[in-house]
Design an enzyme around this catalytic site. Sequence first.
Site, PDB file in Angstrom:
ATOM      1  N   GLU A   1     102.734  -1.524 -45.193  1.00 38.86           N
ATOM      2  CA  GLU A   1     101.502  -1.097 -45.886  1.00 38.86           C
ATOM      3  C   GLU A   1     101.622  -1.359 -47.378  1.00 38.86           C
ATOM      4  OE1 GLU A   1     100.758   2.946 -44.744  1.00 38.86           O
ATOM      5  OE2 GLU A   1     100.124   2.343 -42.732  1.00 38.86           O
TER       6      GLU A   1
ATOM      7  N   ASP B   1      80.080 -15.900 -45.662  1.00 44.61           N
ATOM      8  CA  ASP B   1      81.000 -15.816 -44.525  1.00 44.61           C
ATOM      9  C   ASP B   1      81.078 -17.209 -43.913  1.00 44.61           C
ATOM     10  OD1 ASP B   1      82.171 -15.597 -42.042  1.00 44.61           O
ATOM     11  OD2 ASP B   1      81.031 -13.830 -41.417  1.00 44.61           O
TER      12      ASP B   1
ATOM     13  N   LYS C   1      89.223 -20.708 -36.321  1.00 44.45           N
ATOM     14  CA  LYS C   1      88.195 -21.617 -35.783  1.00 44.45           C
ATOM     15  C   LYS C   1      88.523 -23.031 -36.263  1.00 44.45           C
ATOM     16  CE  LYS C   1      84.680 -18.017 -35.382  1.00 44.45           C
ATOM     17  NZ  LYS C   1      84.993 -16.842 -36.191  1.00 44.45           N
TER      18      LYS C   1
ATOM     19  N   ARG D   1      94.495 -15.963 -34.894  1.00 43.50           N
ATOM     20  CA  ARG D   1      93.287 -15.138 -35.037  1.00 43.50           C
ATOM     21  C   ARG D   1      93.488 -14.206 -36.219  1.00 43.50           C
ATOM     22  NH1 ARG D   1      90.540 -16.234 -30.643  1.00 43.50           N
ATOM     23  NH2 ARG D   1      88.821 -14.996 -31.367  1.00 43.50           N
TER      24      ARG D   1
HETATM   25  N1  DSN Z   1      80.932 -14.557 -32.578  1.00 41.11           N
HETATM   26  C1  DSN Z   1      82.049 -15.423 -32.712  1.00 41.11           C
HETATM   27  C2  DSN Z   1      81.612 -16.824 -32.464  1.00 41.11           C
HETATM   28  O1  DSN Z   1      81.015 -17.471 -33.325  1.00 41.11           O
HETATM   29  O2  DSN Z   1      81.865 -17.279 -31.384  1.00 41.11           O
HETATM   30  C3  DSN Z   1      82.672 -15.265 -33.990  1.00 41.11           C
HETATM   31  O3  DSN Z   1      82.911 -13.947 -34.265  1.00 41.11           O
END
Ligand code: DSN
Length: 425
Positions: free
Chosen positions: A64, A207, A236, A242
């Site tokens: 922490e 975002d 992604k 993740r």
């Molecule tokens: N909702 C997810 C997606 O775009 O698949 C991302 O959080």
Amino acid sequence: MDTIISTNFFGYFSNKTLNDEVFGAITDELQRQQNQIELIASENFASREVLSALGSVMTNKYAEGYPDRRYYGGCKFVDIAEKIAIERICKLFDCKFANVQPHSGAQANLSVFYALAQPGDTILGMGLAMGGHLTHGSPPTISGKWFRAVNYGVDENGILDYDQVQRLADEHRPKIILAGASSYSRRIDFARFRKIADSVGAYLFADVAHYAGLIVAGLYPSPIGHAHVVTSTTHKTLRGPRGGIILTNDEVIAKKVDSAVFPGVQGGPQMHTIAAKAVAFGEALRPEFKKYARDVLENSIAMAARLQEHGLNVISGGTDSHMSVVDVSGLSITGKIAEVELEEAGVTCNKNAIPFDKLPPSQTSGIRVGSAAMTTRGLGVNEFKKIADLIHKVLSKYGKSEYETVKREVRAETLDLCKKFPLYA
Ligand code: DSN
């Protein structure tokens, strides 16, 4: 009790006696990933090095606080990992401050809300049905319950409606304007968003979870320099573990964000994930990653164009990113049916609302397809065109007498493609 401890692909040890069923599930999941064409736009395949860091002893450590100012002893080595992750992500995005501790994109977004707004404030974000994300003010989430959430969307051509954003900003005077999406395939004009935010004294919060890998490769507009604060996931197009990150160039906001992440929203950071983020950010700094991102974009554009050639309606008429949203209602099927049938034919994707969808989110009129994961496996433009052909072949034959035969033929072709481009061979 006898235990068989073996080093294996998944990490350091697998205790086969105690964890037979779990490791069975992991092995089955590996095979599923190896044998399906993965088109879920928010997924990718992390490298073995990233997986090794994730499965490392850093999972054992509590830490922490932040590097050099922790609430636990023994943090010398996890500090090194976290400092490297921060340094690398700042270099990738060309920004000054980063927090790499958010456990996910949702936690990153919650932390930004906690840092910059109060319950009852107004936020303005893209509506979920229009392509936005759940955490951008959707009613069932904290962002929808704590705040007065107002939604903007796209125009009749599927293009983000900046005039509407300005109108809604003038009318509602939001504290925060969110720019970013989960299923919007076109470029986002962050400079224009900043002008709108400045005109009403709002924070601009971008975002870029979906676009991050393209942004760091210079293939999609960067919000840095426009947005007050930026969040992203790391798994992604960025192809890491993740997790989430928060970036800013503003020192005051950076301090607020640090306090919001810890102790505001989270406790102990997951140091194994932070180490894996550091590894992935190092990979993204290499020249090969730029080529990968270029291929992701080319493959996505080729797949969308081929789907259009087959007469399918790709929302907004194409894509500027790794993903497309495809209206399947013209084939008299729902997104839900398309998702299920395509999975059986060896193509994994997700049902997705299209703008102004008449069907509920559990059915939808569309699917979302992305190129990030299969590009990691080495597929190129020709293979993505082939995948578009196979998608059309399955969906256009649904309900016809020859359907089961066609689906079996397509399954054989998808399996063949998967074998030609092995995953973790
Ligand atoms: N909702 C997810 C997606 O775009 O698949 C991302 O959080």
